[in-house]
Design a protein around this motif. Sequence first.
Motif, PDB file in Angstrom:
ATOM      1  N   ASP A 143     -81.579  40.695 -20.564  1.00 56.56           N
ATOM      2  CA  ASP A 143     -80.335  40.746 -19.803  1.00 56.56           C
ATOM      3  C   ASP A 143     -80.595  40.777 -18.294  1.00 56.56           C
ATOM      4  N   GLU A 144     -81.483  41.659 -17.853  1.00 60.56           N
ATOM      5  CA  GLU A 144     -81.757  41.802 -16.420  1.00 60.56           C
ATOM      6  C   GLU A 144     -82.476  40.582 -15.847  1.00 60.56           C
ATOM      7  N   ASN A 145     -83.364  39.974 -16.634  1.00 57.69           N
ATOM      8  CA  ASN A 145     -84.113  38.810 -16.153  1.00 57.69           C
ATOM      9  C   ASN A 145     -83.354  37.504 -16.337  1.00 57.69           C
ATOM     10  N   LYS A 146     -82.146  37.599 -16.907  1.00 57.05           N
ATOM     11  CA  LYS A 146     -81.325  36.399 -17.165  1.00 57.05           C
ATOM     12  C   LYS A 146     -82.143  35.334 -17.893  1.00 57.05           C
ATOM     13  N   ALA A 147     -82.888  35.778 -18.900  1.00 56.37           N
ATOM     14  CA  ALA A 147     -83.731  34.872 -19.676  1.00 56.37           C
ATOM     15  C   ALA A 147     -82.937  34.336 -20.860  1.00 56.37           C
ATOM     16  N   PHE A 148     -82.693  33.028 -20.893  1.00 56.10           N
ATOM     17  CA  PHE A 148     -81.933  32.453 -22.002  1.00 56.10           C
ATOM     18  C   PHE A 148     -82.719  32.679 -23.288  1.00 56.10           C
ATOM     19  N   PRO A 149     -82.099  33.291 -24.306  1.00 63.33           N
ATOM     20  CA  PRO A 149     -82.854  33.753 -25.475  1.00 63.33           C
ATOM     21  C   PRO A 149     -83.208  32.687 -26.499  1.00 63.33           C
ATOM     22  N   LYS A 150     -82.796  31.452 -26.282  1.00 60.53           N
ATOM     23  CA  LYS A 150     -83.077  30.399 -27.263  1.00 60.53           C
ATOM     24  C   LYS A 150     -83.815  29.241 -26.588  1.00 60.53           C
ATOM     25  N   SER A 151     -84.657  28.578 -27.365  1.00 61.82           N
ATOM     26  CA  SER A 151     -85.389  27.416 -26.859  1.00 61.82           C
ATOM     27  C   SER A 151     -85.579  26.398 -27.974  1.00 61.82           C
ATOM     28  N   HIS A 152     -85.779  25.160 -27.579  1.00 64.68           N
ATOM     29  CA  HIS A 152     -86.056  24.097 -28.547  1.00 64.68           C
ATOM     30  C   HIS A 152     -87.379  24.397 -29.252  1.00 64.68           C
ATOM     31  N   PRO A 153     -87.492  24.127 -30.545  1.00 66.64           N
ATOM     32  CA  PRO A 153     -88.734  24.402 -31.289  1.00 66.64           C
ATOM     33  C   PRO A 153     -89.980  23.774 -30.670  1.00 66.64           C
ATOM     34  N   LEU A 154     -89.854  22.605 -30.060  1.00 64.72           N
ATOM     35  CA  LEU A 154     -91.012  21.978 -29.423  1.00 64.72           C
ATOM     36  C   LEU A 154     -91.527  22.805 -28.250  1.00 64.72           C
ATOM     37  N   VAL A 155     -90.617  23.381 -27.489  1.00 66.39           N
ATOM     38  CA  VAL A 155     -91.000  24.220 -26.353  1.00 66.39           C
ATOM     39  C   VAL A 155     -91.712  25.471 -26.848  1.00 66.39           C
ATOM     40  N   VAL A 156     -91.175  26.060 -27.901  1.00 64.20           N
ATOM     41  CA  VAL A 156     -91.805  27.245 -28.480  1.00 64.20           C
ATOM     42  C   VAL A 156     -93.205  26.892 -28.981  1.00 64.20           C
ATOM     43  N   PHE A 157     -93.332  25.773 -29.683  1.00 61.06           N
ATOM     44  CA  PHE A 157     -94.610  25.363 -30.265  1.00 61.06           C
ATOM     45  C   PHE A 157     -95.681  25.141 -29.196  1.00 61.06           C
ATOM     46  N   PHE A 158     -95.320  24.485 -28.109  1.00 58.51           N
ATOM     47  CA  PHE A 158     -96.307  24.151 -27.083  1.00 58.51           C
ATOM     48  C   PHE A 158     -96.527  25.270 -26.073  1.00 58.51           C
ATOM     49  N   TYR A 159     -95.457  25.870 -25.579  1.00 52.80           N
ATOM     50  CA  TYR A 159     -95.567  26.683 -24.372  1.00 52.80           C
ATOM     51  C   TYR A 159     -95.386  28.191 -24.561  1.00 52.80           C
ATOM     52  N   TYR A 160     -94.745  28.608 -25.629  1.00 50.29           N
ATOM     53  CA  TYR A 160     -94.395  30.026 -25.733  1.00 50.29           C
ATOM     54  C   TYR A 160     -95.614  30.873 -26.087  1.00 50.29           C
ATOM     55  N   THR A 161     -96.079  31.670 -25.122  1.00 47.58           N
ATOM     56  CA  THR A 161     -97.147  32.629 -25.394  1.00 47.58           C
ATOM     57  C   THR A 161     -96.583  33.896 -26.011  1.00 47.58           C
ATOM     58  N   HIS A 162     -95.276  34.124 -25.833  1.00 49.42           N
ATOM     59  CA  HIS A 162     -94.566  35.217 -26.493  1.00 49.42           C
ATOM     60  C   HIS A 162     -93.578  34.607 -27.492  1.00 49.42           C
ATOM     61  N   PRO A 163     -93.400  35.210 -28.649  1.00 44.79           N
ATOM     62  CA  PRO A 163     -92.400  34.692 -29.583  1.00 44.79           C
ATOM     63  C   PRO A 163     -91.013  34.752 -28.950  1.00 44.79           C
ATOM     64  N   PRO A 164     -90.096  33.873 -29.368  1.00 46.78           N
ATOM     65  CA  PRO A 164     -88.709  33.998 -28.896  1.00 46.78           C
ATOM     66  C   PRO A 164     -88.197  35.402 -29.161  1.00 46.78           C
ATOM     67  N   VAL A 165     -87.459  35.945 -28.226  1.00 44.26           N
ATOM     68  CA  VAL A 165     -87.046  37.349 -28.330  1.00 44.26           C
ATOM     69  C   VAL A 165     -86.217  37.610 -29.581  1.00 44.26           C
ATOM     70  N   LEU A 166     -85.432  36.622 -30.025  1.00 44.11           N
ATOM     71  CA  LEU A 166     -84.655  36.805 -31.249  1.00 44.11           C
ATOM     72  C   LEU A 166     -85.569  37.006 -32.446  1.00 44.11           C
ATOM     73  N   GLU A 167     -86.694  36.287 -32.468  1.00 47.54           N
ATOM     74  CA  GLU A 167     -87.652  36.435 -33.558  1.00 47.54           C
ATOM     75  C   GLU A 167     -88.373  37.784 -33.474  1.00 47.54           C
ATOM     76  N   ARG A 168     -88.673  38.213 -32.249  1.00 48.08           N
ATOM     77  CA  ARG A 168     -89.325  39.517 -32.084  1.00 48.08           C
ATOM     78  C   ARG A 168     -88.418  40.635 -32.592  1.00 48.08           C
ATOM     79  N   LEU A 169     -87.141  40.549 -32.250  1.00 51.44           N
ATOM     80  CA  LEU A 169     -86.189  41.562 -32.707  1.00 51.44           C
ATOM     81  C   LEU A 169     -86.056  41.542 -34.229  1.00 51.44           C
TER      82      LEU A 169
END
Length: 423
Positions: free
Chosen positions: A366-392
């Motif tokens: 919320d504070e970082n205004k980080a959009f919580p969703k991303s395209h699967p390709l972006v997650v596959f290539f670039y995400y060093t952290h899991p999407p926050v929805l998946e972490r929760l």
Amino acid sequence: MLQIIMILYTLYALIKIYISIMQIGYIAKEKNEEAVLMSQEKYQIAGEYAIKKGRLDLLSTVVDYMVFVWWLTMGFAWLSSTLTVDGSVMSAVLFLFGFMAINYVVGLPFELYQTFELDKEYGFSQTTPKLYLQDQLKSIAMFFILGGAVFYLLAWIIVNVANWWLWGFALLFGIALLVNIIYPTIIAPLFNKFTPLEEGELRHKIEAMMERVGLKSDGVFVIDASKRDNRLNAYFGGLGKTKRVVLFDTLIDKLTHKELLAVLGHELGHFSHGDIWKNIGMMGLLLFSAFFLLGNLPADLFYEMGIEKHAGAEIAMMMLLLPLISFVFTPMMSFVSRHNEYAADVFGSELGGKENLVSALIKLVDENKAFPKSHPLVVFFYYTHPPVLERLKELGYDATAINEMSGSLPKDGIFTFLDDTKK
């Protein structure tokens, strides 16, 4: 050989462009759907920022590709003739300074736009022109001193040592380890003020947590991050005796002590699992592969570019092609990193409390205004952290109910709130 490299780099650039376009389109659609993790208004704002940032990155990729083509078709030859490179170590260093200066000038407009336009518009950047100029001058001075020394040593190895790529790898890997050691105590304080966390309940609890997992550190410090940026963060920096806990002042202002301890518990999970050494190992593998592949480029490649093979051109070519090599490794490294993050979340939830970690993650988004969703390709290539929805979700929390909340978190815990909403 030149043609093969151009084809490979073109394919790399096209893949990056495609991923960016898919991400922009995905967020443009999702930002108008029902909000999660934040209010509908903030959700749309976060989506708009992500789209504008994506467009900027897309344009940057296109410009980088054009600059790459220019270097290979005429840039190397122009710079070599302008500086009259003679094959000596010092001429190689001058060539590399010229190479870096041109790339810096090309990339500067993008950095200025993000810092003073995009991030200002969305309330992130607090940097003033004076502070930005001071940072740039410090960075340039460090580059000329430290970067110049690295360029000189690497060029000397190329000129004087057989199988230079192996010794060059050892040099760069050793320097990377050294930087990790000295960064928190020597480099970072050049840019931020580090203040020991004042005596009190929070400091005592942090020290107790570190003692519990066997972490001996140089101390717990607060940095004045808010003078540049409003985002929240914390990290463990350094190796050996230089390890220290670093808290952004923005983090202390926004999180409760319990939430902050849960976040630090997550970071202690990385320490306990030896993740920093895993990351160093992956970095070493990437660096070794890059030196092996790019350190044996044939002389014909340089003749095709209109120059003789010399140390400066070899190092510059490695720097140009390193993003291509890194891109091949990125999905694997991202996958390993995401796995480590899940494990650190489990550790942090056990050490600091699952409810506290969940509420901290929600506040960070919320504070970082980080959009919580991303395209699967972006997650596959670039995400060093899991999407926050998946972490929760892995922490056992139904994030789809968060948007029903208003005000502060309930005293009995966020999971109690969810139980109430299901009745």
